[in-house]
Motif scaffolding. Structure first.
Motif, short mmCIF file in Angstrom:
data_model
loop_
_atom_site.label_atom_id
_atom_site.label_comp_id
_atom_site.label_asym_id
_atom_site.label_seq_id
_atom_site.Cartn_x
_atom_site.Cartn_y
_atom_site.Cartn_z
N TYR A 178 66.66 5.89 52.49
CA TYR A 178 66.63 4.47 52.82
C TYR A 178 67.67 4.20 53.90
N LEU A 179 67.25 3.55 54.99
CA LEU A 179 68.15 3.20 56.08
C LEU A 179 68.46 1.72 56.00
N ASN A 180 69.72 1.36 56.26
CA ASN A 180 70.16 -0.02 56.18
C ASN A 180 69.56 -0.84 57.32
N ALA A 181 68.76 -1.85 56.96
CA ALA A 181 68.17 -2.75 57.95
C ALA A 181 68.85 -4.11 57.79
N ILE A 182 69.54 -4.57 58.81
CA ILE A 182 70.21 -5.87 58.75
C ILE A 182 69.17 -6.97 58.58
N ASP A 183 68.04 -6.85 59.27
CA ASP A 183 66.94 -7.82 59.20
C ASP A 183 65.66 -7.02 58.99
N LEU A 184 65.15 -7.00 57.77
CA LEU A 184 64.00 -6.16 57.43
C LEU A 184 62.77 -6.52 58.26
N ASP A 185 62.49 -7.81 58.44
CA ASP A 185 61.29 -8.21 59.18
C ASP A 185 61.33 -7.69 60.62
N THR A 186 62.49 -7.85 61.28
CA THR A 186 62.63 -7.36 62.66
C THR A 186 62.52 -5.84 62.70
N SER A 187 63.12 -5.17 61.73
CA SER A 187 63.08 -3.71 61.69
C SER A 187 61.65 -3.20 61.47
N MET A 188 60.88 -3.86 60.61
CA MET A 188 59.49 -3.46 60.39
C MET A 188 58.68 -3.64 61.68
N GLU A 189 58.93 -4.70 62.42
CA GLU A 189 58.24 -4.92 63.69
C GLU A 189 58.59 -3.82 64.70
N LYS A 190 59.87 -3.39 64.71
CA LYS A 190 60.28 -2.30 65.60
C LYS A 190 59.55 -1.01 65.25
N VAL A 191 59.43 -0.73 63.95
CA VAL A 191 58.72 0.48 63.52
C VAL A 191 57.30 0.46 64.08
N LYS A 192 56.61 -0.65 63.92
CA LYS A 192 55.21 -0.76 64.40
C LYS A 192 55.13 -0.72 65.92
N ALA A 193 56.08 -1.38 66.59
CA ALA A 193 56.07 -1.43 68.06
C ALA A 193 56.28 -0.06 68.68
N HIS A 194 56.90 0.86 67.94
CA HIS A 194 57.15 2.20 68.46
C HIS A 194 56.22 3.24 67.87
N GLY A 195 55.06 2.81 67.38
CA GLY A 195 54.03 3.73 66.92
C GLY A 195 54.12 4.15 65.47
N GLY A 196 55.05 3.59 64.71
CA GLY A 196 55.18 3.93 63.29
C GLY A 196 54.31 3.03 62.43
N LYS A 197 54.38 3.25 61.12
CA LYS A 197 53.59 2.46 60.16
C LYS A 197 54.51 1.91 59.08
N VAL A 198 54.16 0.74 58.59
CA VAL A 198 54.82 0.14 57.44
C VAL A 198 53.75 0.05 56.36
N PHE A 199 53.97 0.74 55.24
CA PHE A 199 52.96 0.79 54.19
C PHE A 199 53.04 -0.39 53.23
N HIS A 200 54.20 -0.71 52.77
CA HIS A 200 54.37 -1.87 51.91
C HIS A 200 55.85 -2.23 51.86
#
Length: 194
Positions: A71-93
């Protein structure tokens, strides 16, 4: 004139969870080997006496935990999930729990990791993790990846990580972490270890 200083956010390791198909046997084992005091948490496997927050995840049909979860510390989870998707990653749940909010993710190569936005109770520890200094503390973590170049680009953009030179035997270290050291590991054939 207003002067704005932009600081780079670096995602530190927030929590690590080891699979424990038989929680009671695992608790006994790690108590004998490292002196871990295990109990509490949503699944009963939280380790209470380590510098690096960690736990044991009991296997069940509900959790189906078969791998070590980082688990990596995300200061803002919503922004971090958007970064994951914007860089080709996936957010499962994503979900809320007793220590904050978390999301299960995958990078653009299939490397699994989770993001964790700590609640106020543990935020100070999550943002300023100590290096391991006692028996049973996490010393180093490694994410297995298929392509180190792609992984460096992805985790550099999403987690703010900076990397050192490639090691003599492969792998590359993350050089800007305050907490436990870590790196990206690649097998000699370029595929993730199984």
């Amino acid at each position: 004139h207003n002067l704005w200083i932009v600081t780079k956010v670096v995602m530190e390791l927030s929590y690590i969870s080891l699979p424990a198909p038989d929680l009671e046997k695992s608790k006994a084992f790690f108590a004998k080997v490292f002196g871990w005091e295990v109990g509490g948490g949503s699944l009963g496997g939280n380790v209470k006496n380590t510098n690096t927050p960690c736990g044991l995840s009991p296997g069940s049909t509900m959790t189906n935990v078969t791998h070590t979860a980082i688990y990596l510390n995300a200061i803002d989870l919503d922004t971090s999930m958007e970064k994951v998707k914007a860089h080709g990653g996936k957010v499962f749940h994503h979900s809320d729990n007793s220590v904050g909010r978390s999301a299960s993710c995958e990078d653009d190569q299939g490397t699994q990791f989770s993001l964790h936005e700590a609640n106020e109770t543990i935020r100070a520890h999550a943002e300023n993790p100590p290096k391991g200094s006692q028996a049973g503390d996490l010393f180093f973590f490694s994410l297995p990846v298929s392509d180190e170049g792609k992984a460096k680009k992805f985790f550099g953009a999403v987690a703010g990580w900076e990397f050192g030179e490639k090691g003599e035997k492969g792998g590359v270290g993350i050089v800007n972490l305050k907490g436990p050291d870590g790196g990206l590991g690649c097998s000699r054939e370029g595929s993730r270890p199984s």
